[in-house]
Design a protein around this motif. Structure first.
Motif, PDB file in Angstrom:
ATOM      1  N   SER A 187      43.589  25.291  27.897  1.00 61.14           N
ATOM      2  CA  SER A 187      43.454  23.872  27.141  1.00 61.14           C
ATOM      3  C   SER A 187      44.338  24.010  25.648  1.00 61.14           C
ATOM      4  CB  SER A 187      42.153  23.241  26.932  1.00 61.14           C
ATOM      5  OG  SER A 187      41.350  24.225  26.057  1.00 61.14           O
ATOM      6  N   ASP A 245      48.176  24.627  26.218  1.00 59.87           N
ATOM      7  CA  ASP A 245      48.927  23.241  26.674  1.00 59.87           C
ATOM      8  C   ASP A 245      48.483  22.222  25.982  1.00 59.87           C
ATOM      9  OD1 ASP A 245      49.525  24.831  29.030  1.00 59.87           O
ATOM     10  OD2 ASP A 245      47.986  23.488  30.345  1.00 59.87           O
ATOM     11  N   GLY A 246      48.030  22.173  24.596  1.00 62.15           N
ATOM     12  CA  GLY A 246      47.857  21.234  23.729  1.00 62.15           C
ATOM     13  C   GLY A 246      46.850  20.056  23.938  1.00 62.15           C
ATOM     14  N   ARG A 247      45.895  20.567  24.740  1.00 61.57           N
ATOM     15  CA  ARG A 247      45.049  19.476  25.222  1.00 61.57           C
ATOM     16  C   ARG A 247      43.649  19.395  24.436  1.00 61.57           C
ATOM     17  NH1 ARG A 247      45.133  21.953  30.622  1.00 61.57           N
ATOM     18  NH2 ARG A 247      42.770  22.301  30.545  1.00 61.57           N
ATOM     19  N   PRO A 303      49.990  19.101  19.080  1.00 58.56           N
ATOM     20  CA  PRO A 303      49.729  20.139  20.359  1.00 58.56           C
ATOM     21  C   PRO A 303      50.250  21.251  19.992  1.00 58.56           C
ATOM     22  CG  PRO A 303      51.731  18.561  20.308  1.00 58.56           C
ATOM     23  CD  PRO A 303      51.018  18.033  19.068  1.00 58.56           C
ATOM     24  N   THR A 304      50.557  21.578  18.815  1.00 58.21           N
ATOM     25  CA  THR A 304      51.050  23.160  18.510  1.00 58.21           C
ATOM     26  C   THR A 304      49.867  23.954  18.687  1.00 58.21           C
ATOM     27  OG1 THR A 304      51.154  22.890  16.126  1.00 58.21           O
ATOM     28  CG2 THR A 304      53.006  22.458  17.153  1.00 58.21           C
ATOM     29  N   GLN A 313      46.097  23.480  17.643  1.00 56.26           N
ATOM     30  CA  GLN A 313      44.896  23.649  18.477  1.00 56.26           C
ATOM     31  C   GLN A 313      43.758  24.426  18.035  1.00 56.26           C
ATOM     32  OE1 GLN A 313      44.943  22.043  21.898  1.00 56.26           O
ATOM     33  NE2 GLN A 313      45.766  20.587  20.784  1.00 56.26           N
TER      34      GLN A 313
END
Length: 224
Positions: free
Chosen positions: A199, A202-204, A210-211, A215
């Motif tokens: 996660s 994947d920037g979730r 999202p970097t 994160q």
């Protein structure tokens, strides 16, 4: 480990990613001091380089075993000893692993319960998983447990609390954590640490962006 730690895994879908070394540099710059990888995805020489990089950055190195058969797991345990990681997470063949780890100084956190498939899933009832946890934690050479709580179909908060309440050794919750509320649940249920890999890569995870550095900083704040 301290009171409650975030372990950043250099993995996607239970495999160490090809660009793991670049992610170690990002993690160290973000202040992450617990960094791990899987026994699948990169050759042993690359994993050795990762351990050296993690150590140079003043961080703790973790290897998580996801091999399904005994022979592969034994090879992974031997690799952990050769690599000199600080923690060995996962695996299910405790009686085979313990003699290989004797005298290594590696802290061993195997999986309780029945582990199937890849990515790994945790199967069984809460009672069966707790019984497995108690049985495994009774081994003197086992330092703690690696619980795939969010990879089960059970009531996750209840499962974590039941396992943590049944054993006196620390529990790490691994797999499929991607939200701050899950981190809070893990902490409130009594676990000592949690892992996040996919996660974050994947920037979730909810963050300013999202970097990976954004994160990781957001996850670290959630843990704190």
């Amino acid at each position: 480990m301290t009171t409650f730690d975030f372990i950043f895994m250099l993995t996607r879908n239970d495999r160490t990613v090809a660009d793991a070394a670049a992610h170690v540099a990002t993690a160290l710059a973000a202040g992450i001091r617990h960094i791990g990888f899987k026994d699948i995805g990169l050759p042993i020489e690359a994993l050795d380089d990762l351990v050296r990089q993690i150590r140079r950055g003043g961080a703790t190195a973790y290897l998580e075993v996801v091999s399904l058969d005994r022979d592969s797991e034994v090879r992974s345990v031997r690799a952990a000893v050769d690599l000199g990681v600080d923690y060995l997470l996962g695996g299910t063949h405790v009686d085979d692993a313990l003699p290989l780890l004797a005298g290594s100084g590696i802290r061993y956190y195997p999986f309780p319960g029945r582990i199937v498939g890849h990515p790994s899933r945790l199967e069984g009832s809460e009672a069966e998983i707790v019984a497995s946890a108690v049985r495994i934690a009774a081994h003197a050479g086992v330092a703690g447990l690696d619980l795939l709580a969010y990879r089960s179909m059970l009531d996750v908060p209840a499962l974590i609390a039941a396992v943590c309440g049944a054993v006196s050794k620390p529990v790490i919750v691994a797999g499929s954590v991607d939200r701050p509320e899950q981190v809070r649940t893990i902490r409130q249920a009594g676990a000592a640490a949690f892992t996040i890999g996919t996660s974050a890569l994947d920037g979730r995870f909810p963050a300013a962006g999202p970097t990976l550095d954004m994160q990781l900083r957001a996850i670290d704040r959630a843990a704190a």
